[in-house]
Design a protein around this motif. Structure first.
Motif, PDB file in Angstrom:
ATOM      1  N   PHE A  56     -89.973  -9.999  -4.701  1.00 26.08           N
ATOM      2  CA  PHE A  56     -90.211 -10.267  -6.124  1.00 26.08           C
ATOM      3  C   PHE A  56     -91.675 -10.074  -6.515  1.00 26.08           C
ATOM      4  CE2 PHE A  56     -86.233 -12.405  -5.163  1.00 26.08           C
ATOM      5  CZ  PHE A  56     -85.441 -11.960  -6.205  1.00 26.08           C
ATOM      6  N   ARG A  57     -92.426  -9.383  -5.665  1.00 22.43           N
ATOM      7  CA  ARG A  57     -93.846  -9.154  -5.921  1.00 22.43           C
ATOM      8  C   ARG A  57     -94.078  -8.506  -7.290  1.00 22.43           C
ATOM      9  NH1 ARG A  57     -97.530  -4.889  -4.636  1.00 22.43           N
ATOM     10  NH2 ARG A  57     -95.988  -3.668  -3.500  1.00 22.43           N
ATOM     11  N   GLY A  58     -93.229  -7.550  -7.648  1.00 26.64           N
ATOM     12  CA  GLY A  58     -93.390  -6.859  -8.917  1.00 26.64           C
ATOM     13  C   GLY A  58     -93.235  -7.799 -10.098  1.00 26.64           C
ATOM     14  N   LEU A  59     -92.252  -8.671 -10.023  1.00 24.56           N
ATOM     15  CA  LEU A  59     -92.025  -9.623 -11.112  1.00 24.56           C
ATOM     16  C   LEU A  59     -93.163 -10.638 -11.198  1.00 24.56           C
ATOM     17  CD1 LEU A  59     -89.142  -8.648 -11.742  1.00 24.56           C
ATOM     18  CD2 LEU A  59     -88.412 -11.021 -11.631  1.00 24.56           C
ATOM     19  N   LEU A  60     -93.593 -11.119 -10.032  1.00 24.60           N
ATOM     20  CA  LEU A  60     -94.637 -12.140  -9.990  1.00 24.60           C
ATOM     21  C   LEU A  60     -95.958 -11.621 -10.549  1.00 24.60           C
ATOM     22  CD1 LEU A  60     -93.707 -13.474  -6.444  1.00 24.60           C
ATOM     23  CD2 LEU A  60     -93.854 -14.946  -8.470  1.00 24.60           C
ATOM     24  N   ASN A  61     -96.116 -10.306 -10.549  1.00 23.20           N
ATOM     25  CA  ASN A  61     -97.356  -9.697 -11.031  1.00 23.20           C
ATOM     26  C   ASN A  61     -97.177  -8.983 -12.363  1.00 23.20           C
ATOM     27  OD1 ASN A  61     -99.728  -9.918  -9.073  1.00 23.20           O
ATOM     28  ND2 ASN A  61     -98.036  -9.449  -7.694  1.00 23.20           N
ATOM     29  N   ALA A  62     -96.105  -9.243 -13.056  1.00 20.76           N
ATOM     30  CA  ALA A  62     -95.845  -8.542 -14.319  1.00 20.76           C
ATOM     31  C   ALA A  62     -96.141  -9.467 -15.503  1.00 20.76           C
ATOM     32  CB  ALA A  62     -94.392  -8.068 -14.369  1.00 20.76           C
ATOM     33  N   PRO A  63     -97.252  -9.260 -16.198  1.00 24.42           N
ATOM     34  CA  PRO A  63     -97.574 -10.133 -17.335  1.00 24.42           C
ATOM     35  C   PRO A  63     -96.464 -10.170 -18.383  1.00 24.42           C
ATOM     36  CG  PRO A  63     -99.468  -8.768 -16.746  1.00 24.42           C
ATOM     37  CD  PRO A  63     -98.310  -8.263 -15.947  1.00 24.42           C
ATOM     38  N   VAL A  64     -95.755  -9.061 -18.550  1.00 26.86           N
ATOM     39  CA  VAL A  64     -94.697  -9.039 -19.559  1.00 26.86           C
ATOM     40  C   VAL A  64     -93.616 -10.071 -19.229  1.00 26.86           C
ATOM     41  CG1 VAL A  64     -93.324  -7.241 -18.428  1.00 26.86           C
ATOM     42  CG2 VAL A  64     -93.261  -7.456 -20.909  1.00 26.86           C
ATOM     43  N   ILE A  65     -93.525 -10.459 -17.968  1.00 26.26           N
ATOM     44  CA  ILE A  65     -92.599 -11.513 -17.552  1.00 26.26           C
ATOM     45  C   ILE A  65     -93.319 -12.865 -17.504  1.00 26.26           C
ATOM     46  CG2 ILE A  65     -91.066 -12.340 -15.712  1.00 26.26           C
ATOM     47  CD1 ILE A  65     -89.972  -9.827 -16.882  1.00 26.26           C
ATOM     48  N   THR A  66     -94.459 -12.892 -16.822  1.00 26.12           N
ATOM     49  CA  THR A  66     -95.115 -14.177 -16.549  1.00 26.12           C
ATOM     50  C   THR A  66     -95.779 -14.785 -17.776  1.00 26.12           C
ATOM     51  OG1 THR A  66     -97.073 -12.964 -15.783  1.00 26.12           O
ATOM     52  CG2 THR A  66     -95.471 -13.641 -14.116  1.00 26.12           C
ATOM     53  N   ASP A  67     -95.936 -14.011 -18.848  1.00 25.47           N
ATOM     54  CA  ASP A  67     -96.454 -14.597 -20.094  1.00 25.47           C
ATOM     55  C   ASP A  67     -95.455 -15.585 -20.690  1.00 25.47           C
ATOM     56  OD1 ASP A  67     -98.771 -13.204 -19.900  1.00 25.47           O
ATOM     57  OD2 ASP A  67     -98.301 -11.719 -21.434  1.00 25.47           O
ATOM     58  N   GLN A  68     -94.175 -15.387 -20.385  1.00 24.70           N
ATOM     59  CA  GLN A  68     -93.130 -16.243 -20.962  1.00 24.70           C
ATOM     60  C   GLN A  68     -92.422 -17.115 -19.944  1.00 24.70           C
ATOM     61  OE1 GLN A  68     -90.333 -15.048 -24.307  1.00 24.70           O
ATOM     62  NE2 GLN A  68     -90.793 -13.074 -23.374  1.00 24.70           N
ATOM     63  N   PHE A  69     -92.509 -16.712 -18.658  1.00 23.37           N
ATOM     64  CA  PHE A  69     -91.698 -17.383 -17.639  1.00 23.37           C
ATOM     65  C   PHE A  69     -92.559 -17.802 -16.453  1.00 23.37           C
ATOM     66  CE2 PHE A  69     -88.985 -14.517 -19.984  1.00 23.37           C
ATOM     67  CZ  PHE A  69     -87.892 -15.309 -20.290  1.00 23.37           C
ATOM     68  N   ARG A  70     -92.199 -18.928 -15.895  1.00 26.47           N
ATOM     69  CA  ARG A  70     -92.793 -19.364 -14.622  1.00 26.47           C
ATOM     70  C   ARG A  70     -91.895 -18.815 -13.515  1.00 26.47           C
ATOM     71  NH1 ARG A  70     -92.614 -25.576 -12.407  1.00 26.47           N
ATOM     72  NH2 ARG A  70     -93.674 -25.214 -10.391  1.00 26.47           N
ATOM     73  N   VAL A  71     -92.299 -17.704 -12.928  1.00 27.55           N
ATOM     74  CA  VAL A  71     -91.489 -17.040 -11.907  1.00 27.55           C
ATOM     75  C   VAL A  71     -91.729 -17.738 -10.565  1.00 27.55           C
ATOM     76  CG1 VAL A  71     -90.965 -14.870 -10.752  1.00 27.55           C
ATOM     77  CG2 VAL A  71     -91.686 -14.856 -13.154  1.00 27.55           C
ATOM     78  N   ILE A  72     -90.648 -18.177  -9.949  1.00 27.01           N
ATOM     79  CA  ILE A  72     -90.742 -18.913  -8.675  1.00 27.01           C
ATOM     80  C   ILE A  72     -89.751 -18.287  -7.703  1.00 27.01           C
ATOM     81  CG2 ILE A  72     -90.615 -21.195  -7.568  1.00 27.01           C
ATOM     82  CD1 ILE A  72     -90.498 -22.268 -10.572  1.00 27.01           C
ATOM     83  N   ALA A  73     -90.211 -18.017  -6.502  1.00 28.12           N
ATOM     84  CA  ALA A  73     -89.310 -17.489  -5.473  1.00 28.12           C
ATOM     85  C   ALA A  73     -89.605 -18.206  -4.162  1.00 28.12           C
ATOM     86  CB  ALA A  73     -89.502 -15.980  -5.309  1.00 28.12           C
ATOM     87  N   PHE A  74     -88.550 -18.568  -3.440  1.00 26.55           N
ATOM     88  CA  PHE A  74     -88.796 -19.246  -2.149  1.00 26.55           C
ATOM     89  C   PHE A  74     -88.077 -18.520  -1.015  1.00 26.55           C
ATOM     90  CE2 PHE A  74     -84.850 -21.567  -1.088  1.00 26.55           C
ATOM     91  CZ  PHE A  74     -84.149 -21.523  -2.295  1.00 26.55           C
ATOM     92  N   ASP A  75     -88.669 -18.642   0.163  1.00 25.48           N
ATOM     93  CA  ASP A  75     -88.053 -18.081   1.366  1.00 25.48           C
ATOM     94  C   ASP A  75     -87.051 -19.096   1.906  1.00 25.48           C
ATOM     95  OD1 ASP A  75     -89.841 -15.988   1.122  1.00 25.48           O
ATOM     96  OD2 ASP A  75     -91.151 -16.673   2.752  1.00 25.48           O
ATOM     97  N   LEU A  76     -85.809 -18.675   2.063  1.00 19.09           N
ATOM     98  CA  LEU A  76     -84.851 -19.543   2.739  1.00 19.09           C
ATOM     99  C   LEU A  76     -85.387 -19.922   4.116  1.00 19.09           C
ATOM    100  CD1 LEU A  76     -81.411 -17.771   2.095  1.00 19.09           C
ATOM    101  CD2 LEU A  76     -81.995 -20.108   1.423  1.00 19.09           C
ATOM    102  N   PRO A  77     -85.046 -21.108   4.629  1.00 18.36           N
ATOM    103  CA  PRO A  77     -85.394 -21.390   6.024  1.00 18.36           C
ATOM    104  C   PRO A  77     -84.916 -20.261   6.941  1.00 18.36           C
ATOM    105  CG  PRO A  77     -84.527 -23.364   4.965  1.00 18.36           C
ATOM    106  CD  PRO A  77     -84.336 -22.224   3.990  1.00 18.36           C
ATOM    107  N   TRP A  78     -85.681 -19.961   7.972  1.00 17.69           N
ATOM    108  CA  TRP A  78     -85.456 -18.861   8.915  1.00 17.69           C
ATOM    109  C   TRP A  78     -85.900 -17.510   8.346  1.00 17.69           C
ATOM    110  CZ3 TRP A  78     -82.585 -19.426  13.766  1.00 17.69           C
ATOM    111  CH2 TRP A  78     -82.097 -20.727  13.995  1.00 17.69           C
ATOM    112  N   HIS A  79     -86.378 -17.472   7.110  1.00 16.49           N
ATOM    113  CA  HIS A  79     -86.760 -16.216   6.469  1.00 16.49           C
ATOM    114  C   HIS A  79     -88.245 -16.257   6.095  1.00 16.49           C
ATOM    115  CE1 HIS A  79     -82.444 -16.521   5.878  1.00 16.49           C
ATOM    116  NE2 HIS A  79     -82.373 -15.249   5.576  1.00 16.49           N
ATOM    117  N   GLY A  80     -88.877 -15.066   6.118  1.00 19.48           N
ATOM    118  CA  GLY A  80     -90.247 -14.952   5.641  1.00 19.48           C
ATOM    119  C   GLY A  80     -91.158 -15.965   6.303  1.00 19.48           C
ATOM    120  N   LYS A  81     -91.849 -16.757   5.478  1.00 15.80           N
ATOM    121  CA  LYS A  81     -92.793 -17.741   6.006  1.00 15.80           C
ATOM    122  C   LYS A  81     -92.186 -19.141   6.104  1.00 15.80           C
ATOM    123  CE  LYS A  81     -97.193 -17.082   4.691  1.00 15.80           C
ATOM    124  NZ  LYS A  81     -98.351 -16.773   3.803  1.00 15.80           N
ATOM    125  N   SER A  82     -90.895 -19.265   5.843  1.00 13.61           N
ATOM    126  CA  SER A  82     -90.196 -20.549   6.063  1.00 13.61           C
ATOM    127  C   SER A  82     -89.623 -20.535   7.478  1.00 13.61           C
ATOM    128  CB  SER A  82     -89.071 -20.753   5.044  1.00 13.61           C
ATOM    129  OG  SER A  82     -89.571 -20.844   3.738  1.00 13.61           O
TER     130      SER A  82
END
Lengths: 289, 120
Positions: free
Chosen positions: A48-74
């Motif tokens: 979701f890197r693209g969304l998290l860095n898109a002002p057209v989205i983040t100006d209106q929305f608090r974009v939150i994404a989490f790694d499920l346990p066993w995934h990524g940095k979780s």
């Protein structure tokens, strides 16, 4: 030096699940209506890197994404070495709701892709009132098994590389090369057996074809967005699912595949924005009414 | 289906050189009545042999109709024609032989098959 500092922040939150403490990594950016994003099988929040860095989205929305346990940095919880990751509908919903409670998210929009798109249907069935709207990407109530993910955990197969090779054709060939290969990099970094464990939910346990007709979109609006090049959750799969759910809105996305948010973020944002604007307009009309 | 210069294209592909290094396998492609046997050794295609064959030695085979392979090899494949796994789902291509070997070398195999496409 011309350095760029992204607005994205990453933190860890600890919460209980299944009698144990999960240490869950999440990233967020922006402010406004919470937009909770769920990654695909065998991947993580970086999709979701693209969304998290898109002002057209983040100006209106608090974009939150989490790694499920066993995934990524979780990381998996202590004791993982004597366990096998196997995602189920109940575990998946509990983890999403647990994360929401831990962060005190009030009626977010939830948007998940692939396994995340499937669990969006579970959330619409059983927890609809907790969400402002539900957006399933590459979402269908069930899909046929056409390969056996057990091979991805075979000791004589490089699972993460084979996993990336398995999914590489799910993207549109015309999606930007750098974005396609970054999407594959995420798969190449998956933990052993994790992709296969996620697919247990997707291919076996989490089939909702006999239940989705009970989704009530009057409670919470449901949007299903599917890229045309996806053959795992094909446009027809999504349309078949939507046909069982009165009020479900379908949008087939040209030039996109199974990983719209990471294989071509700009094209995906163009498809997503009208949906988000519609959700906001409906919410504001509800307040005004 | 673009077999002209196929070996050179594969062996000079910098992505295959890095992501498919050390792959060694032999795959039989069944394209309708036509068969081709591709031998890969240490990350390079060393031979492509035209059939027909009688009991060929290979690790695994991909067997499909000539029509399906023609669609796959289009320079701009339509949705659903861009990957052999799409054909696994529709059963237009079948995998036979050693599945472990297939998965072990899947990255090389998929990158190699892209070179069957004509240039757009």
């Amino acid at each position: 030096m011309n350095a760029i500092l992204e607005p994205v922040t990453g933190r860890y939150v600890h919460f209980e699940h299944g009698g144990r403490t999960c240490r869950v990594y999440f990233e967020e950016s922006g402010q406004g209506i919470p937009l909770l994003c769920l990654h695909t099988a065998g991947a993580d929040t970086r999709q979701f890197r693209g969304l998290l860095n898109a002002p057209v989205i983040t100006d209106q929305f608090r974009v939150i994404a989490f790694d499920l346990p066993w995934h990524g940095k979780s990381s998996p919880p202590a004791g993982w070495q004597s366990e096998t990751w196997r995602l189920t509908s109940a575990t998946y919903c509990e983890l999403i709701l647990g994360f929401m409670q831990a962060l005190e998210l009030n009626k977010p929009i939830v948007m998940g892709c692939s396994i995340g798109g499937r669990v969006c249907l579970n959330l619409a069935l059983d927890y609809a009132t907790k969400f402002r709207a539900i957006i399933g990407l590459q979402s269908a109530a069930g899909t046929p098994r056409y390969y056996d993910p057990a091979w991805l955990a075979h000791p004589e197969v490089n699972g993460p590389v084979a996993g990336a090779a398995t999914v590489m054709g799910l993207m549109c060939p015309d999606s930007p090369e750098a974005d396609r290969w970054e999407t594959l990099w995420h798969y190449m970094q998956g933990g052993p057996g994790v992709f296969a464990g996620d697919l247990y939910f997707y291919q076996v346990e989490g089939d909702l074809r006999r239940r989705v007709e009970n989704i009530d979109t009057r409670v919470t609006p449901l949007y299903l967005l599917t890229g045309e090049y996806d053959y795992s959750c094909s446009p027809q799969d999504t349309q078949d699912t939507a046909a069982q759910i009165p009020g479900a809105q379908v949008r087939i996305m040209p030039g996109l595949g199974h990983f719209p948010m990471s294989e071509n973020p700009q094209a995906f944002i163009s498809e997503l924005l009208p949906v988000l604007n519609e959700i906001v307009a409906a919410h504001e009309a509800g307040i005004a009414g | 289906m673009n077999w002209d210069g196929f070996i050179d294209r594969v062996n000079s592909d910098p992505v295959i050189a890095q992501r498919g290094a050390d792959s060694s396998f032999r795959v039989l492609l069944g394209m309708g009545e036509r068969e081709r046997l591709i031998t890969v050794y240490a990350g390079r295609v060393v031979s492509v042999t035209d059939g027909p064959f009688v009991m060929p030695q290979c690790n695994f085979a991909l067997l499909g109709s000539s029509e399906a392979w023609a669609r796959f090899c289009s320079p701009n494949p339509a949705p659903g024609d861009q990957d052999i796994f799409a054909y696994f789902r529709t059963k237009e291509v079948l995998l036979a032989g050693d599945t472990r070997k297939f998965y072990a070398h899947l990255m090389y195999l998929k990158l190699m098959l892209l070179h069957l496409r004509s240039q757009a």
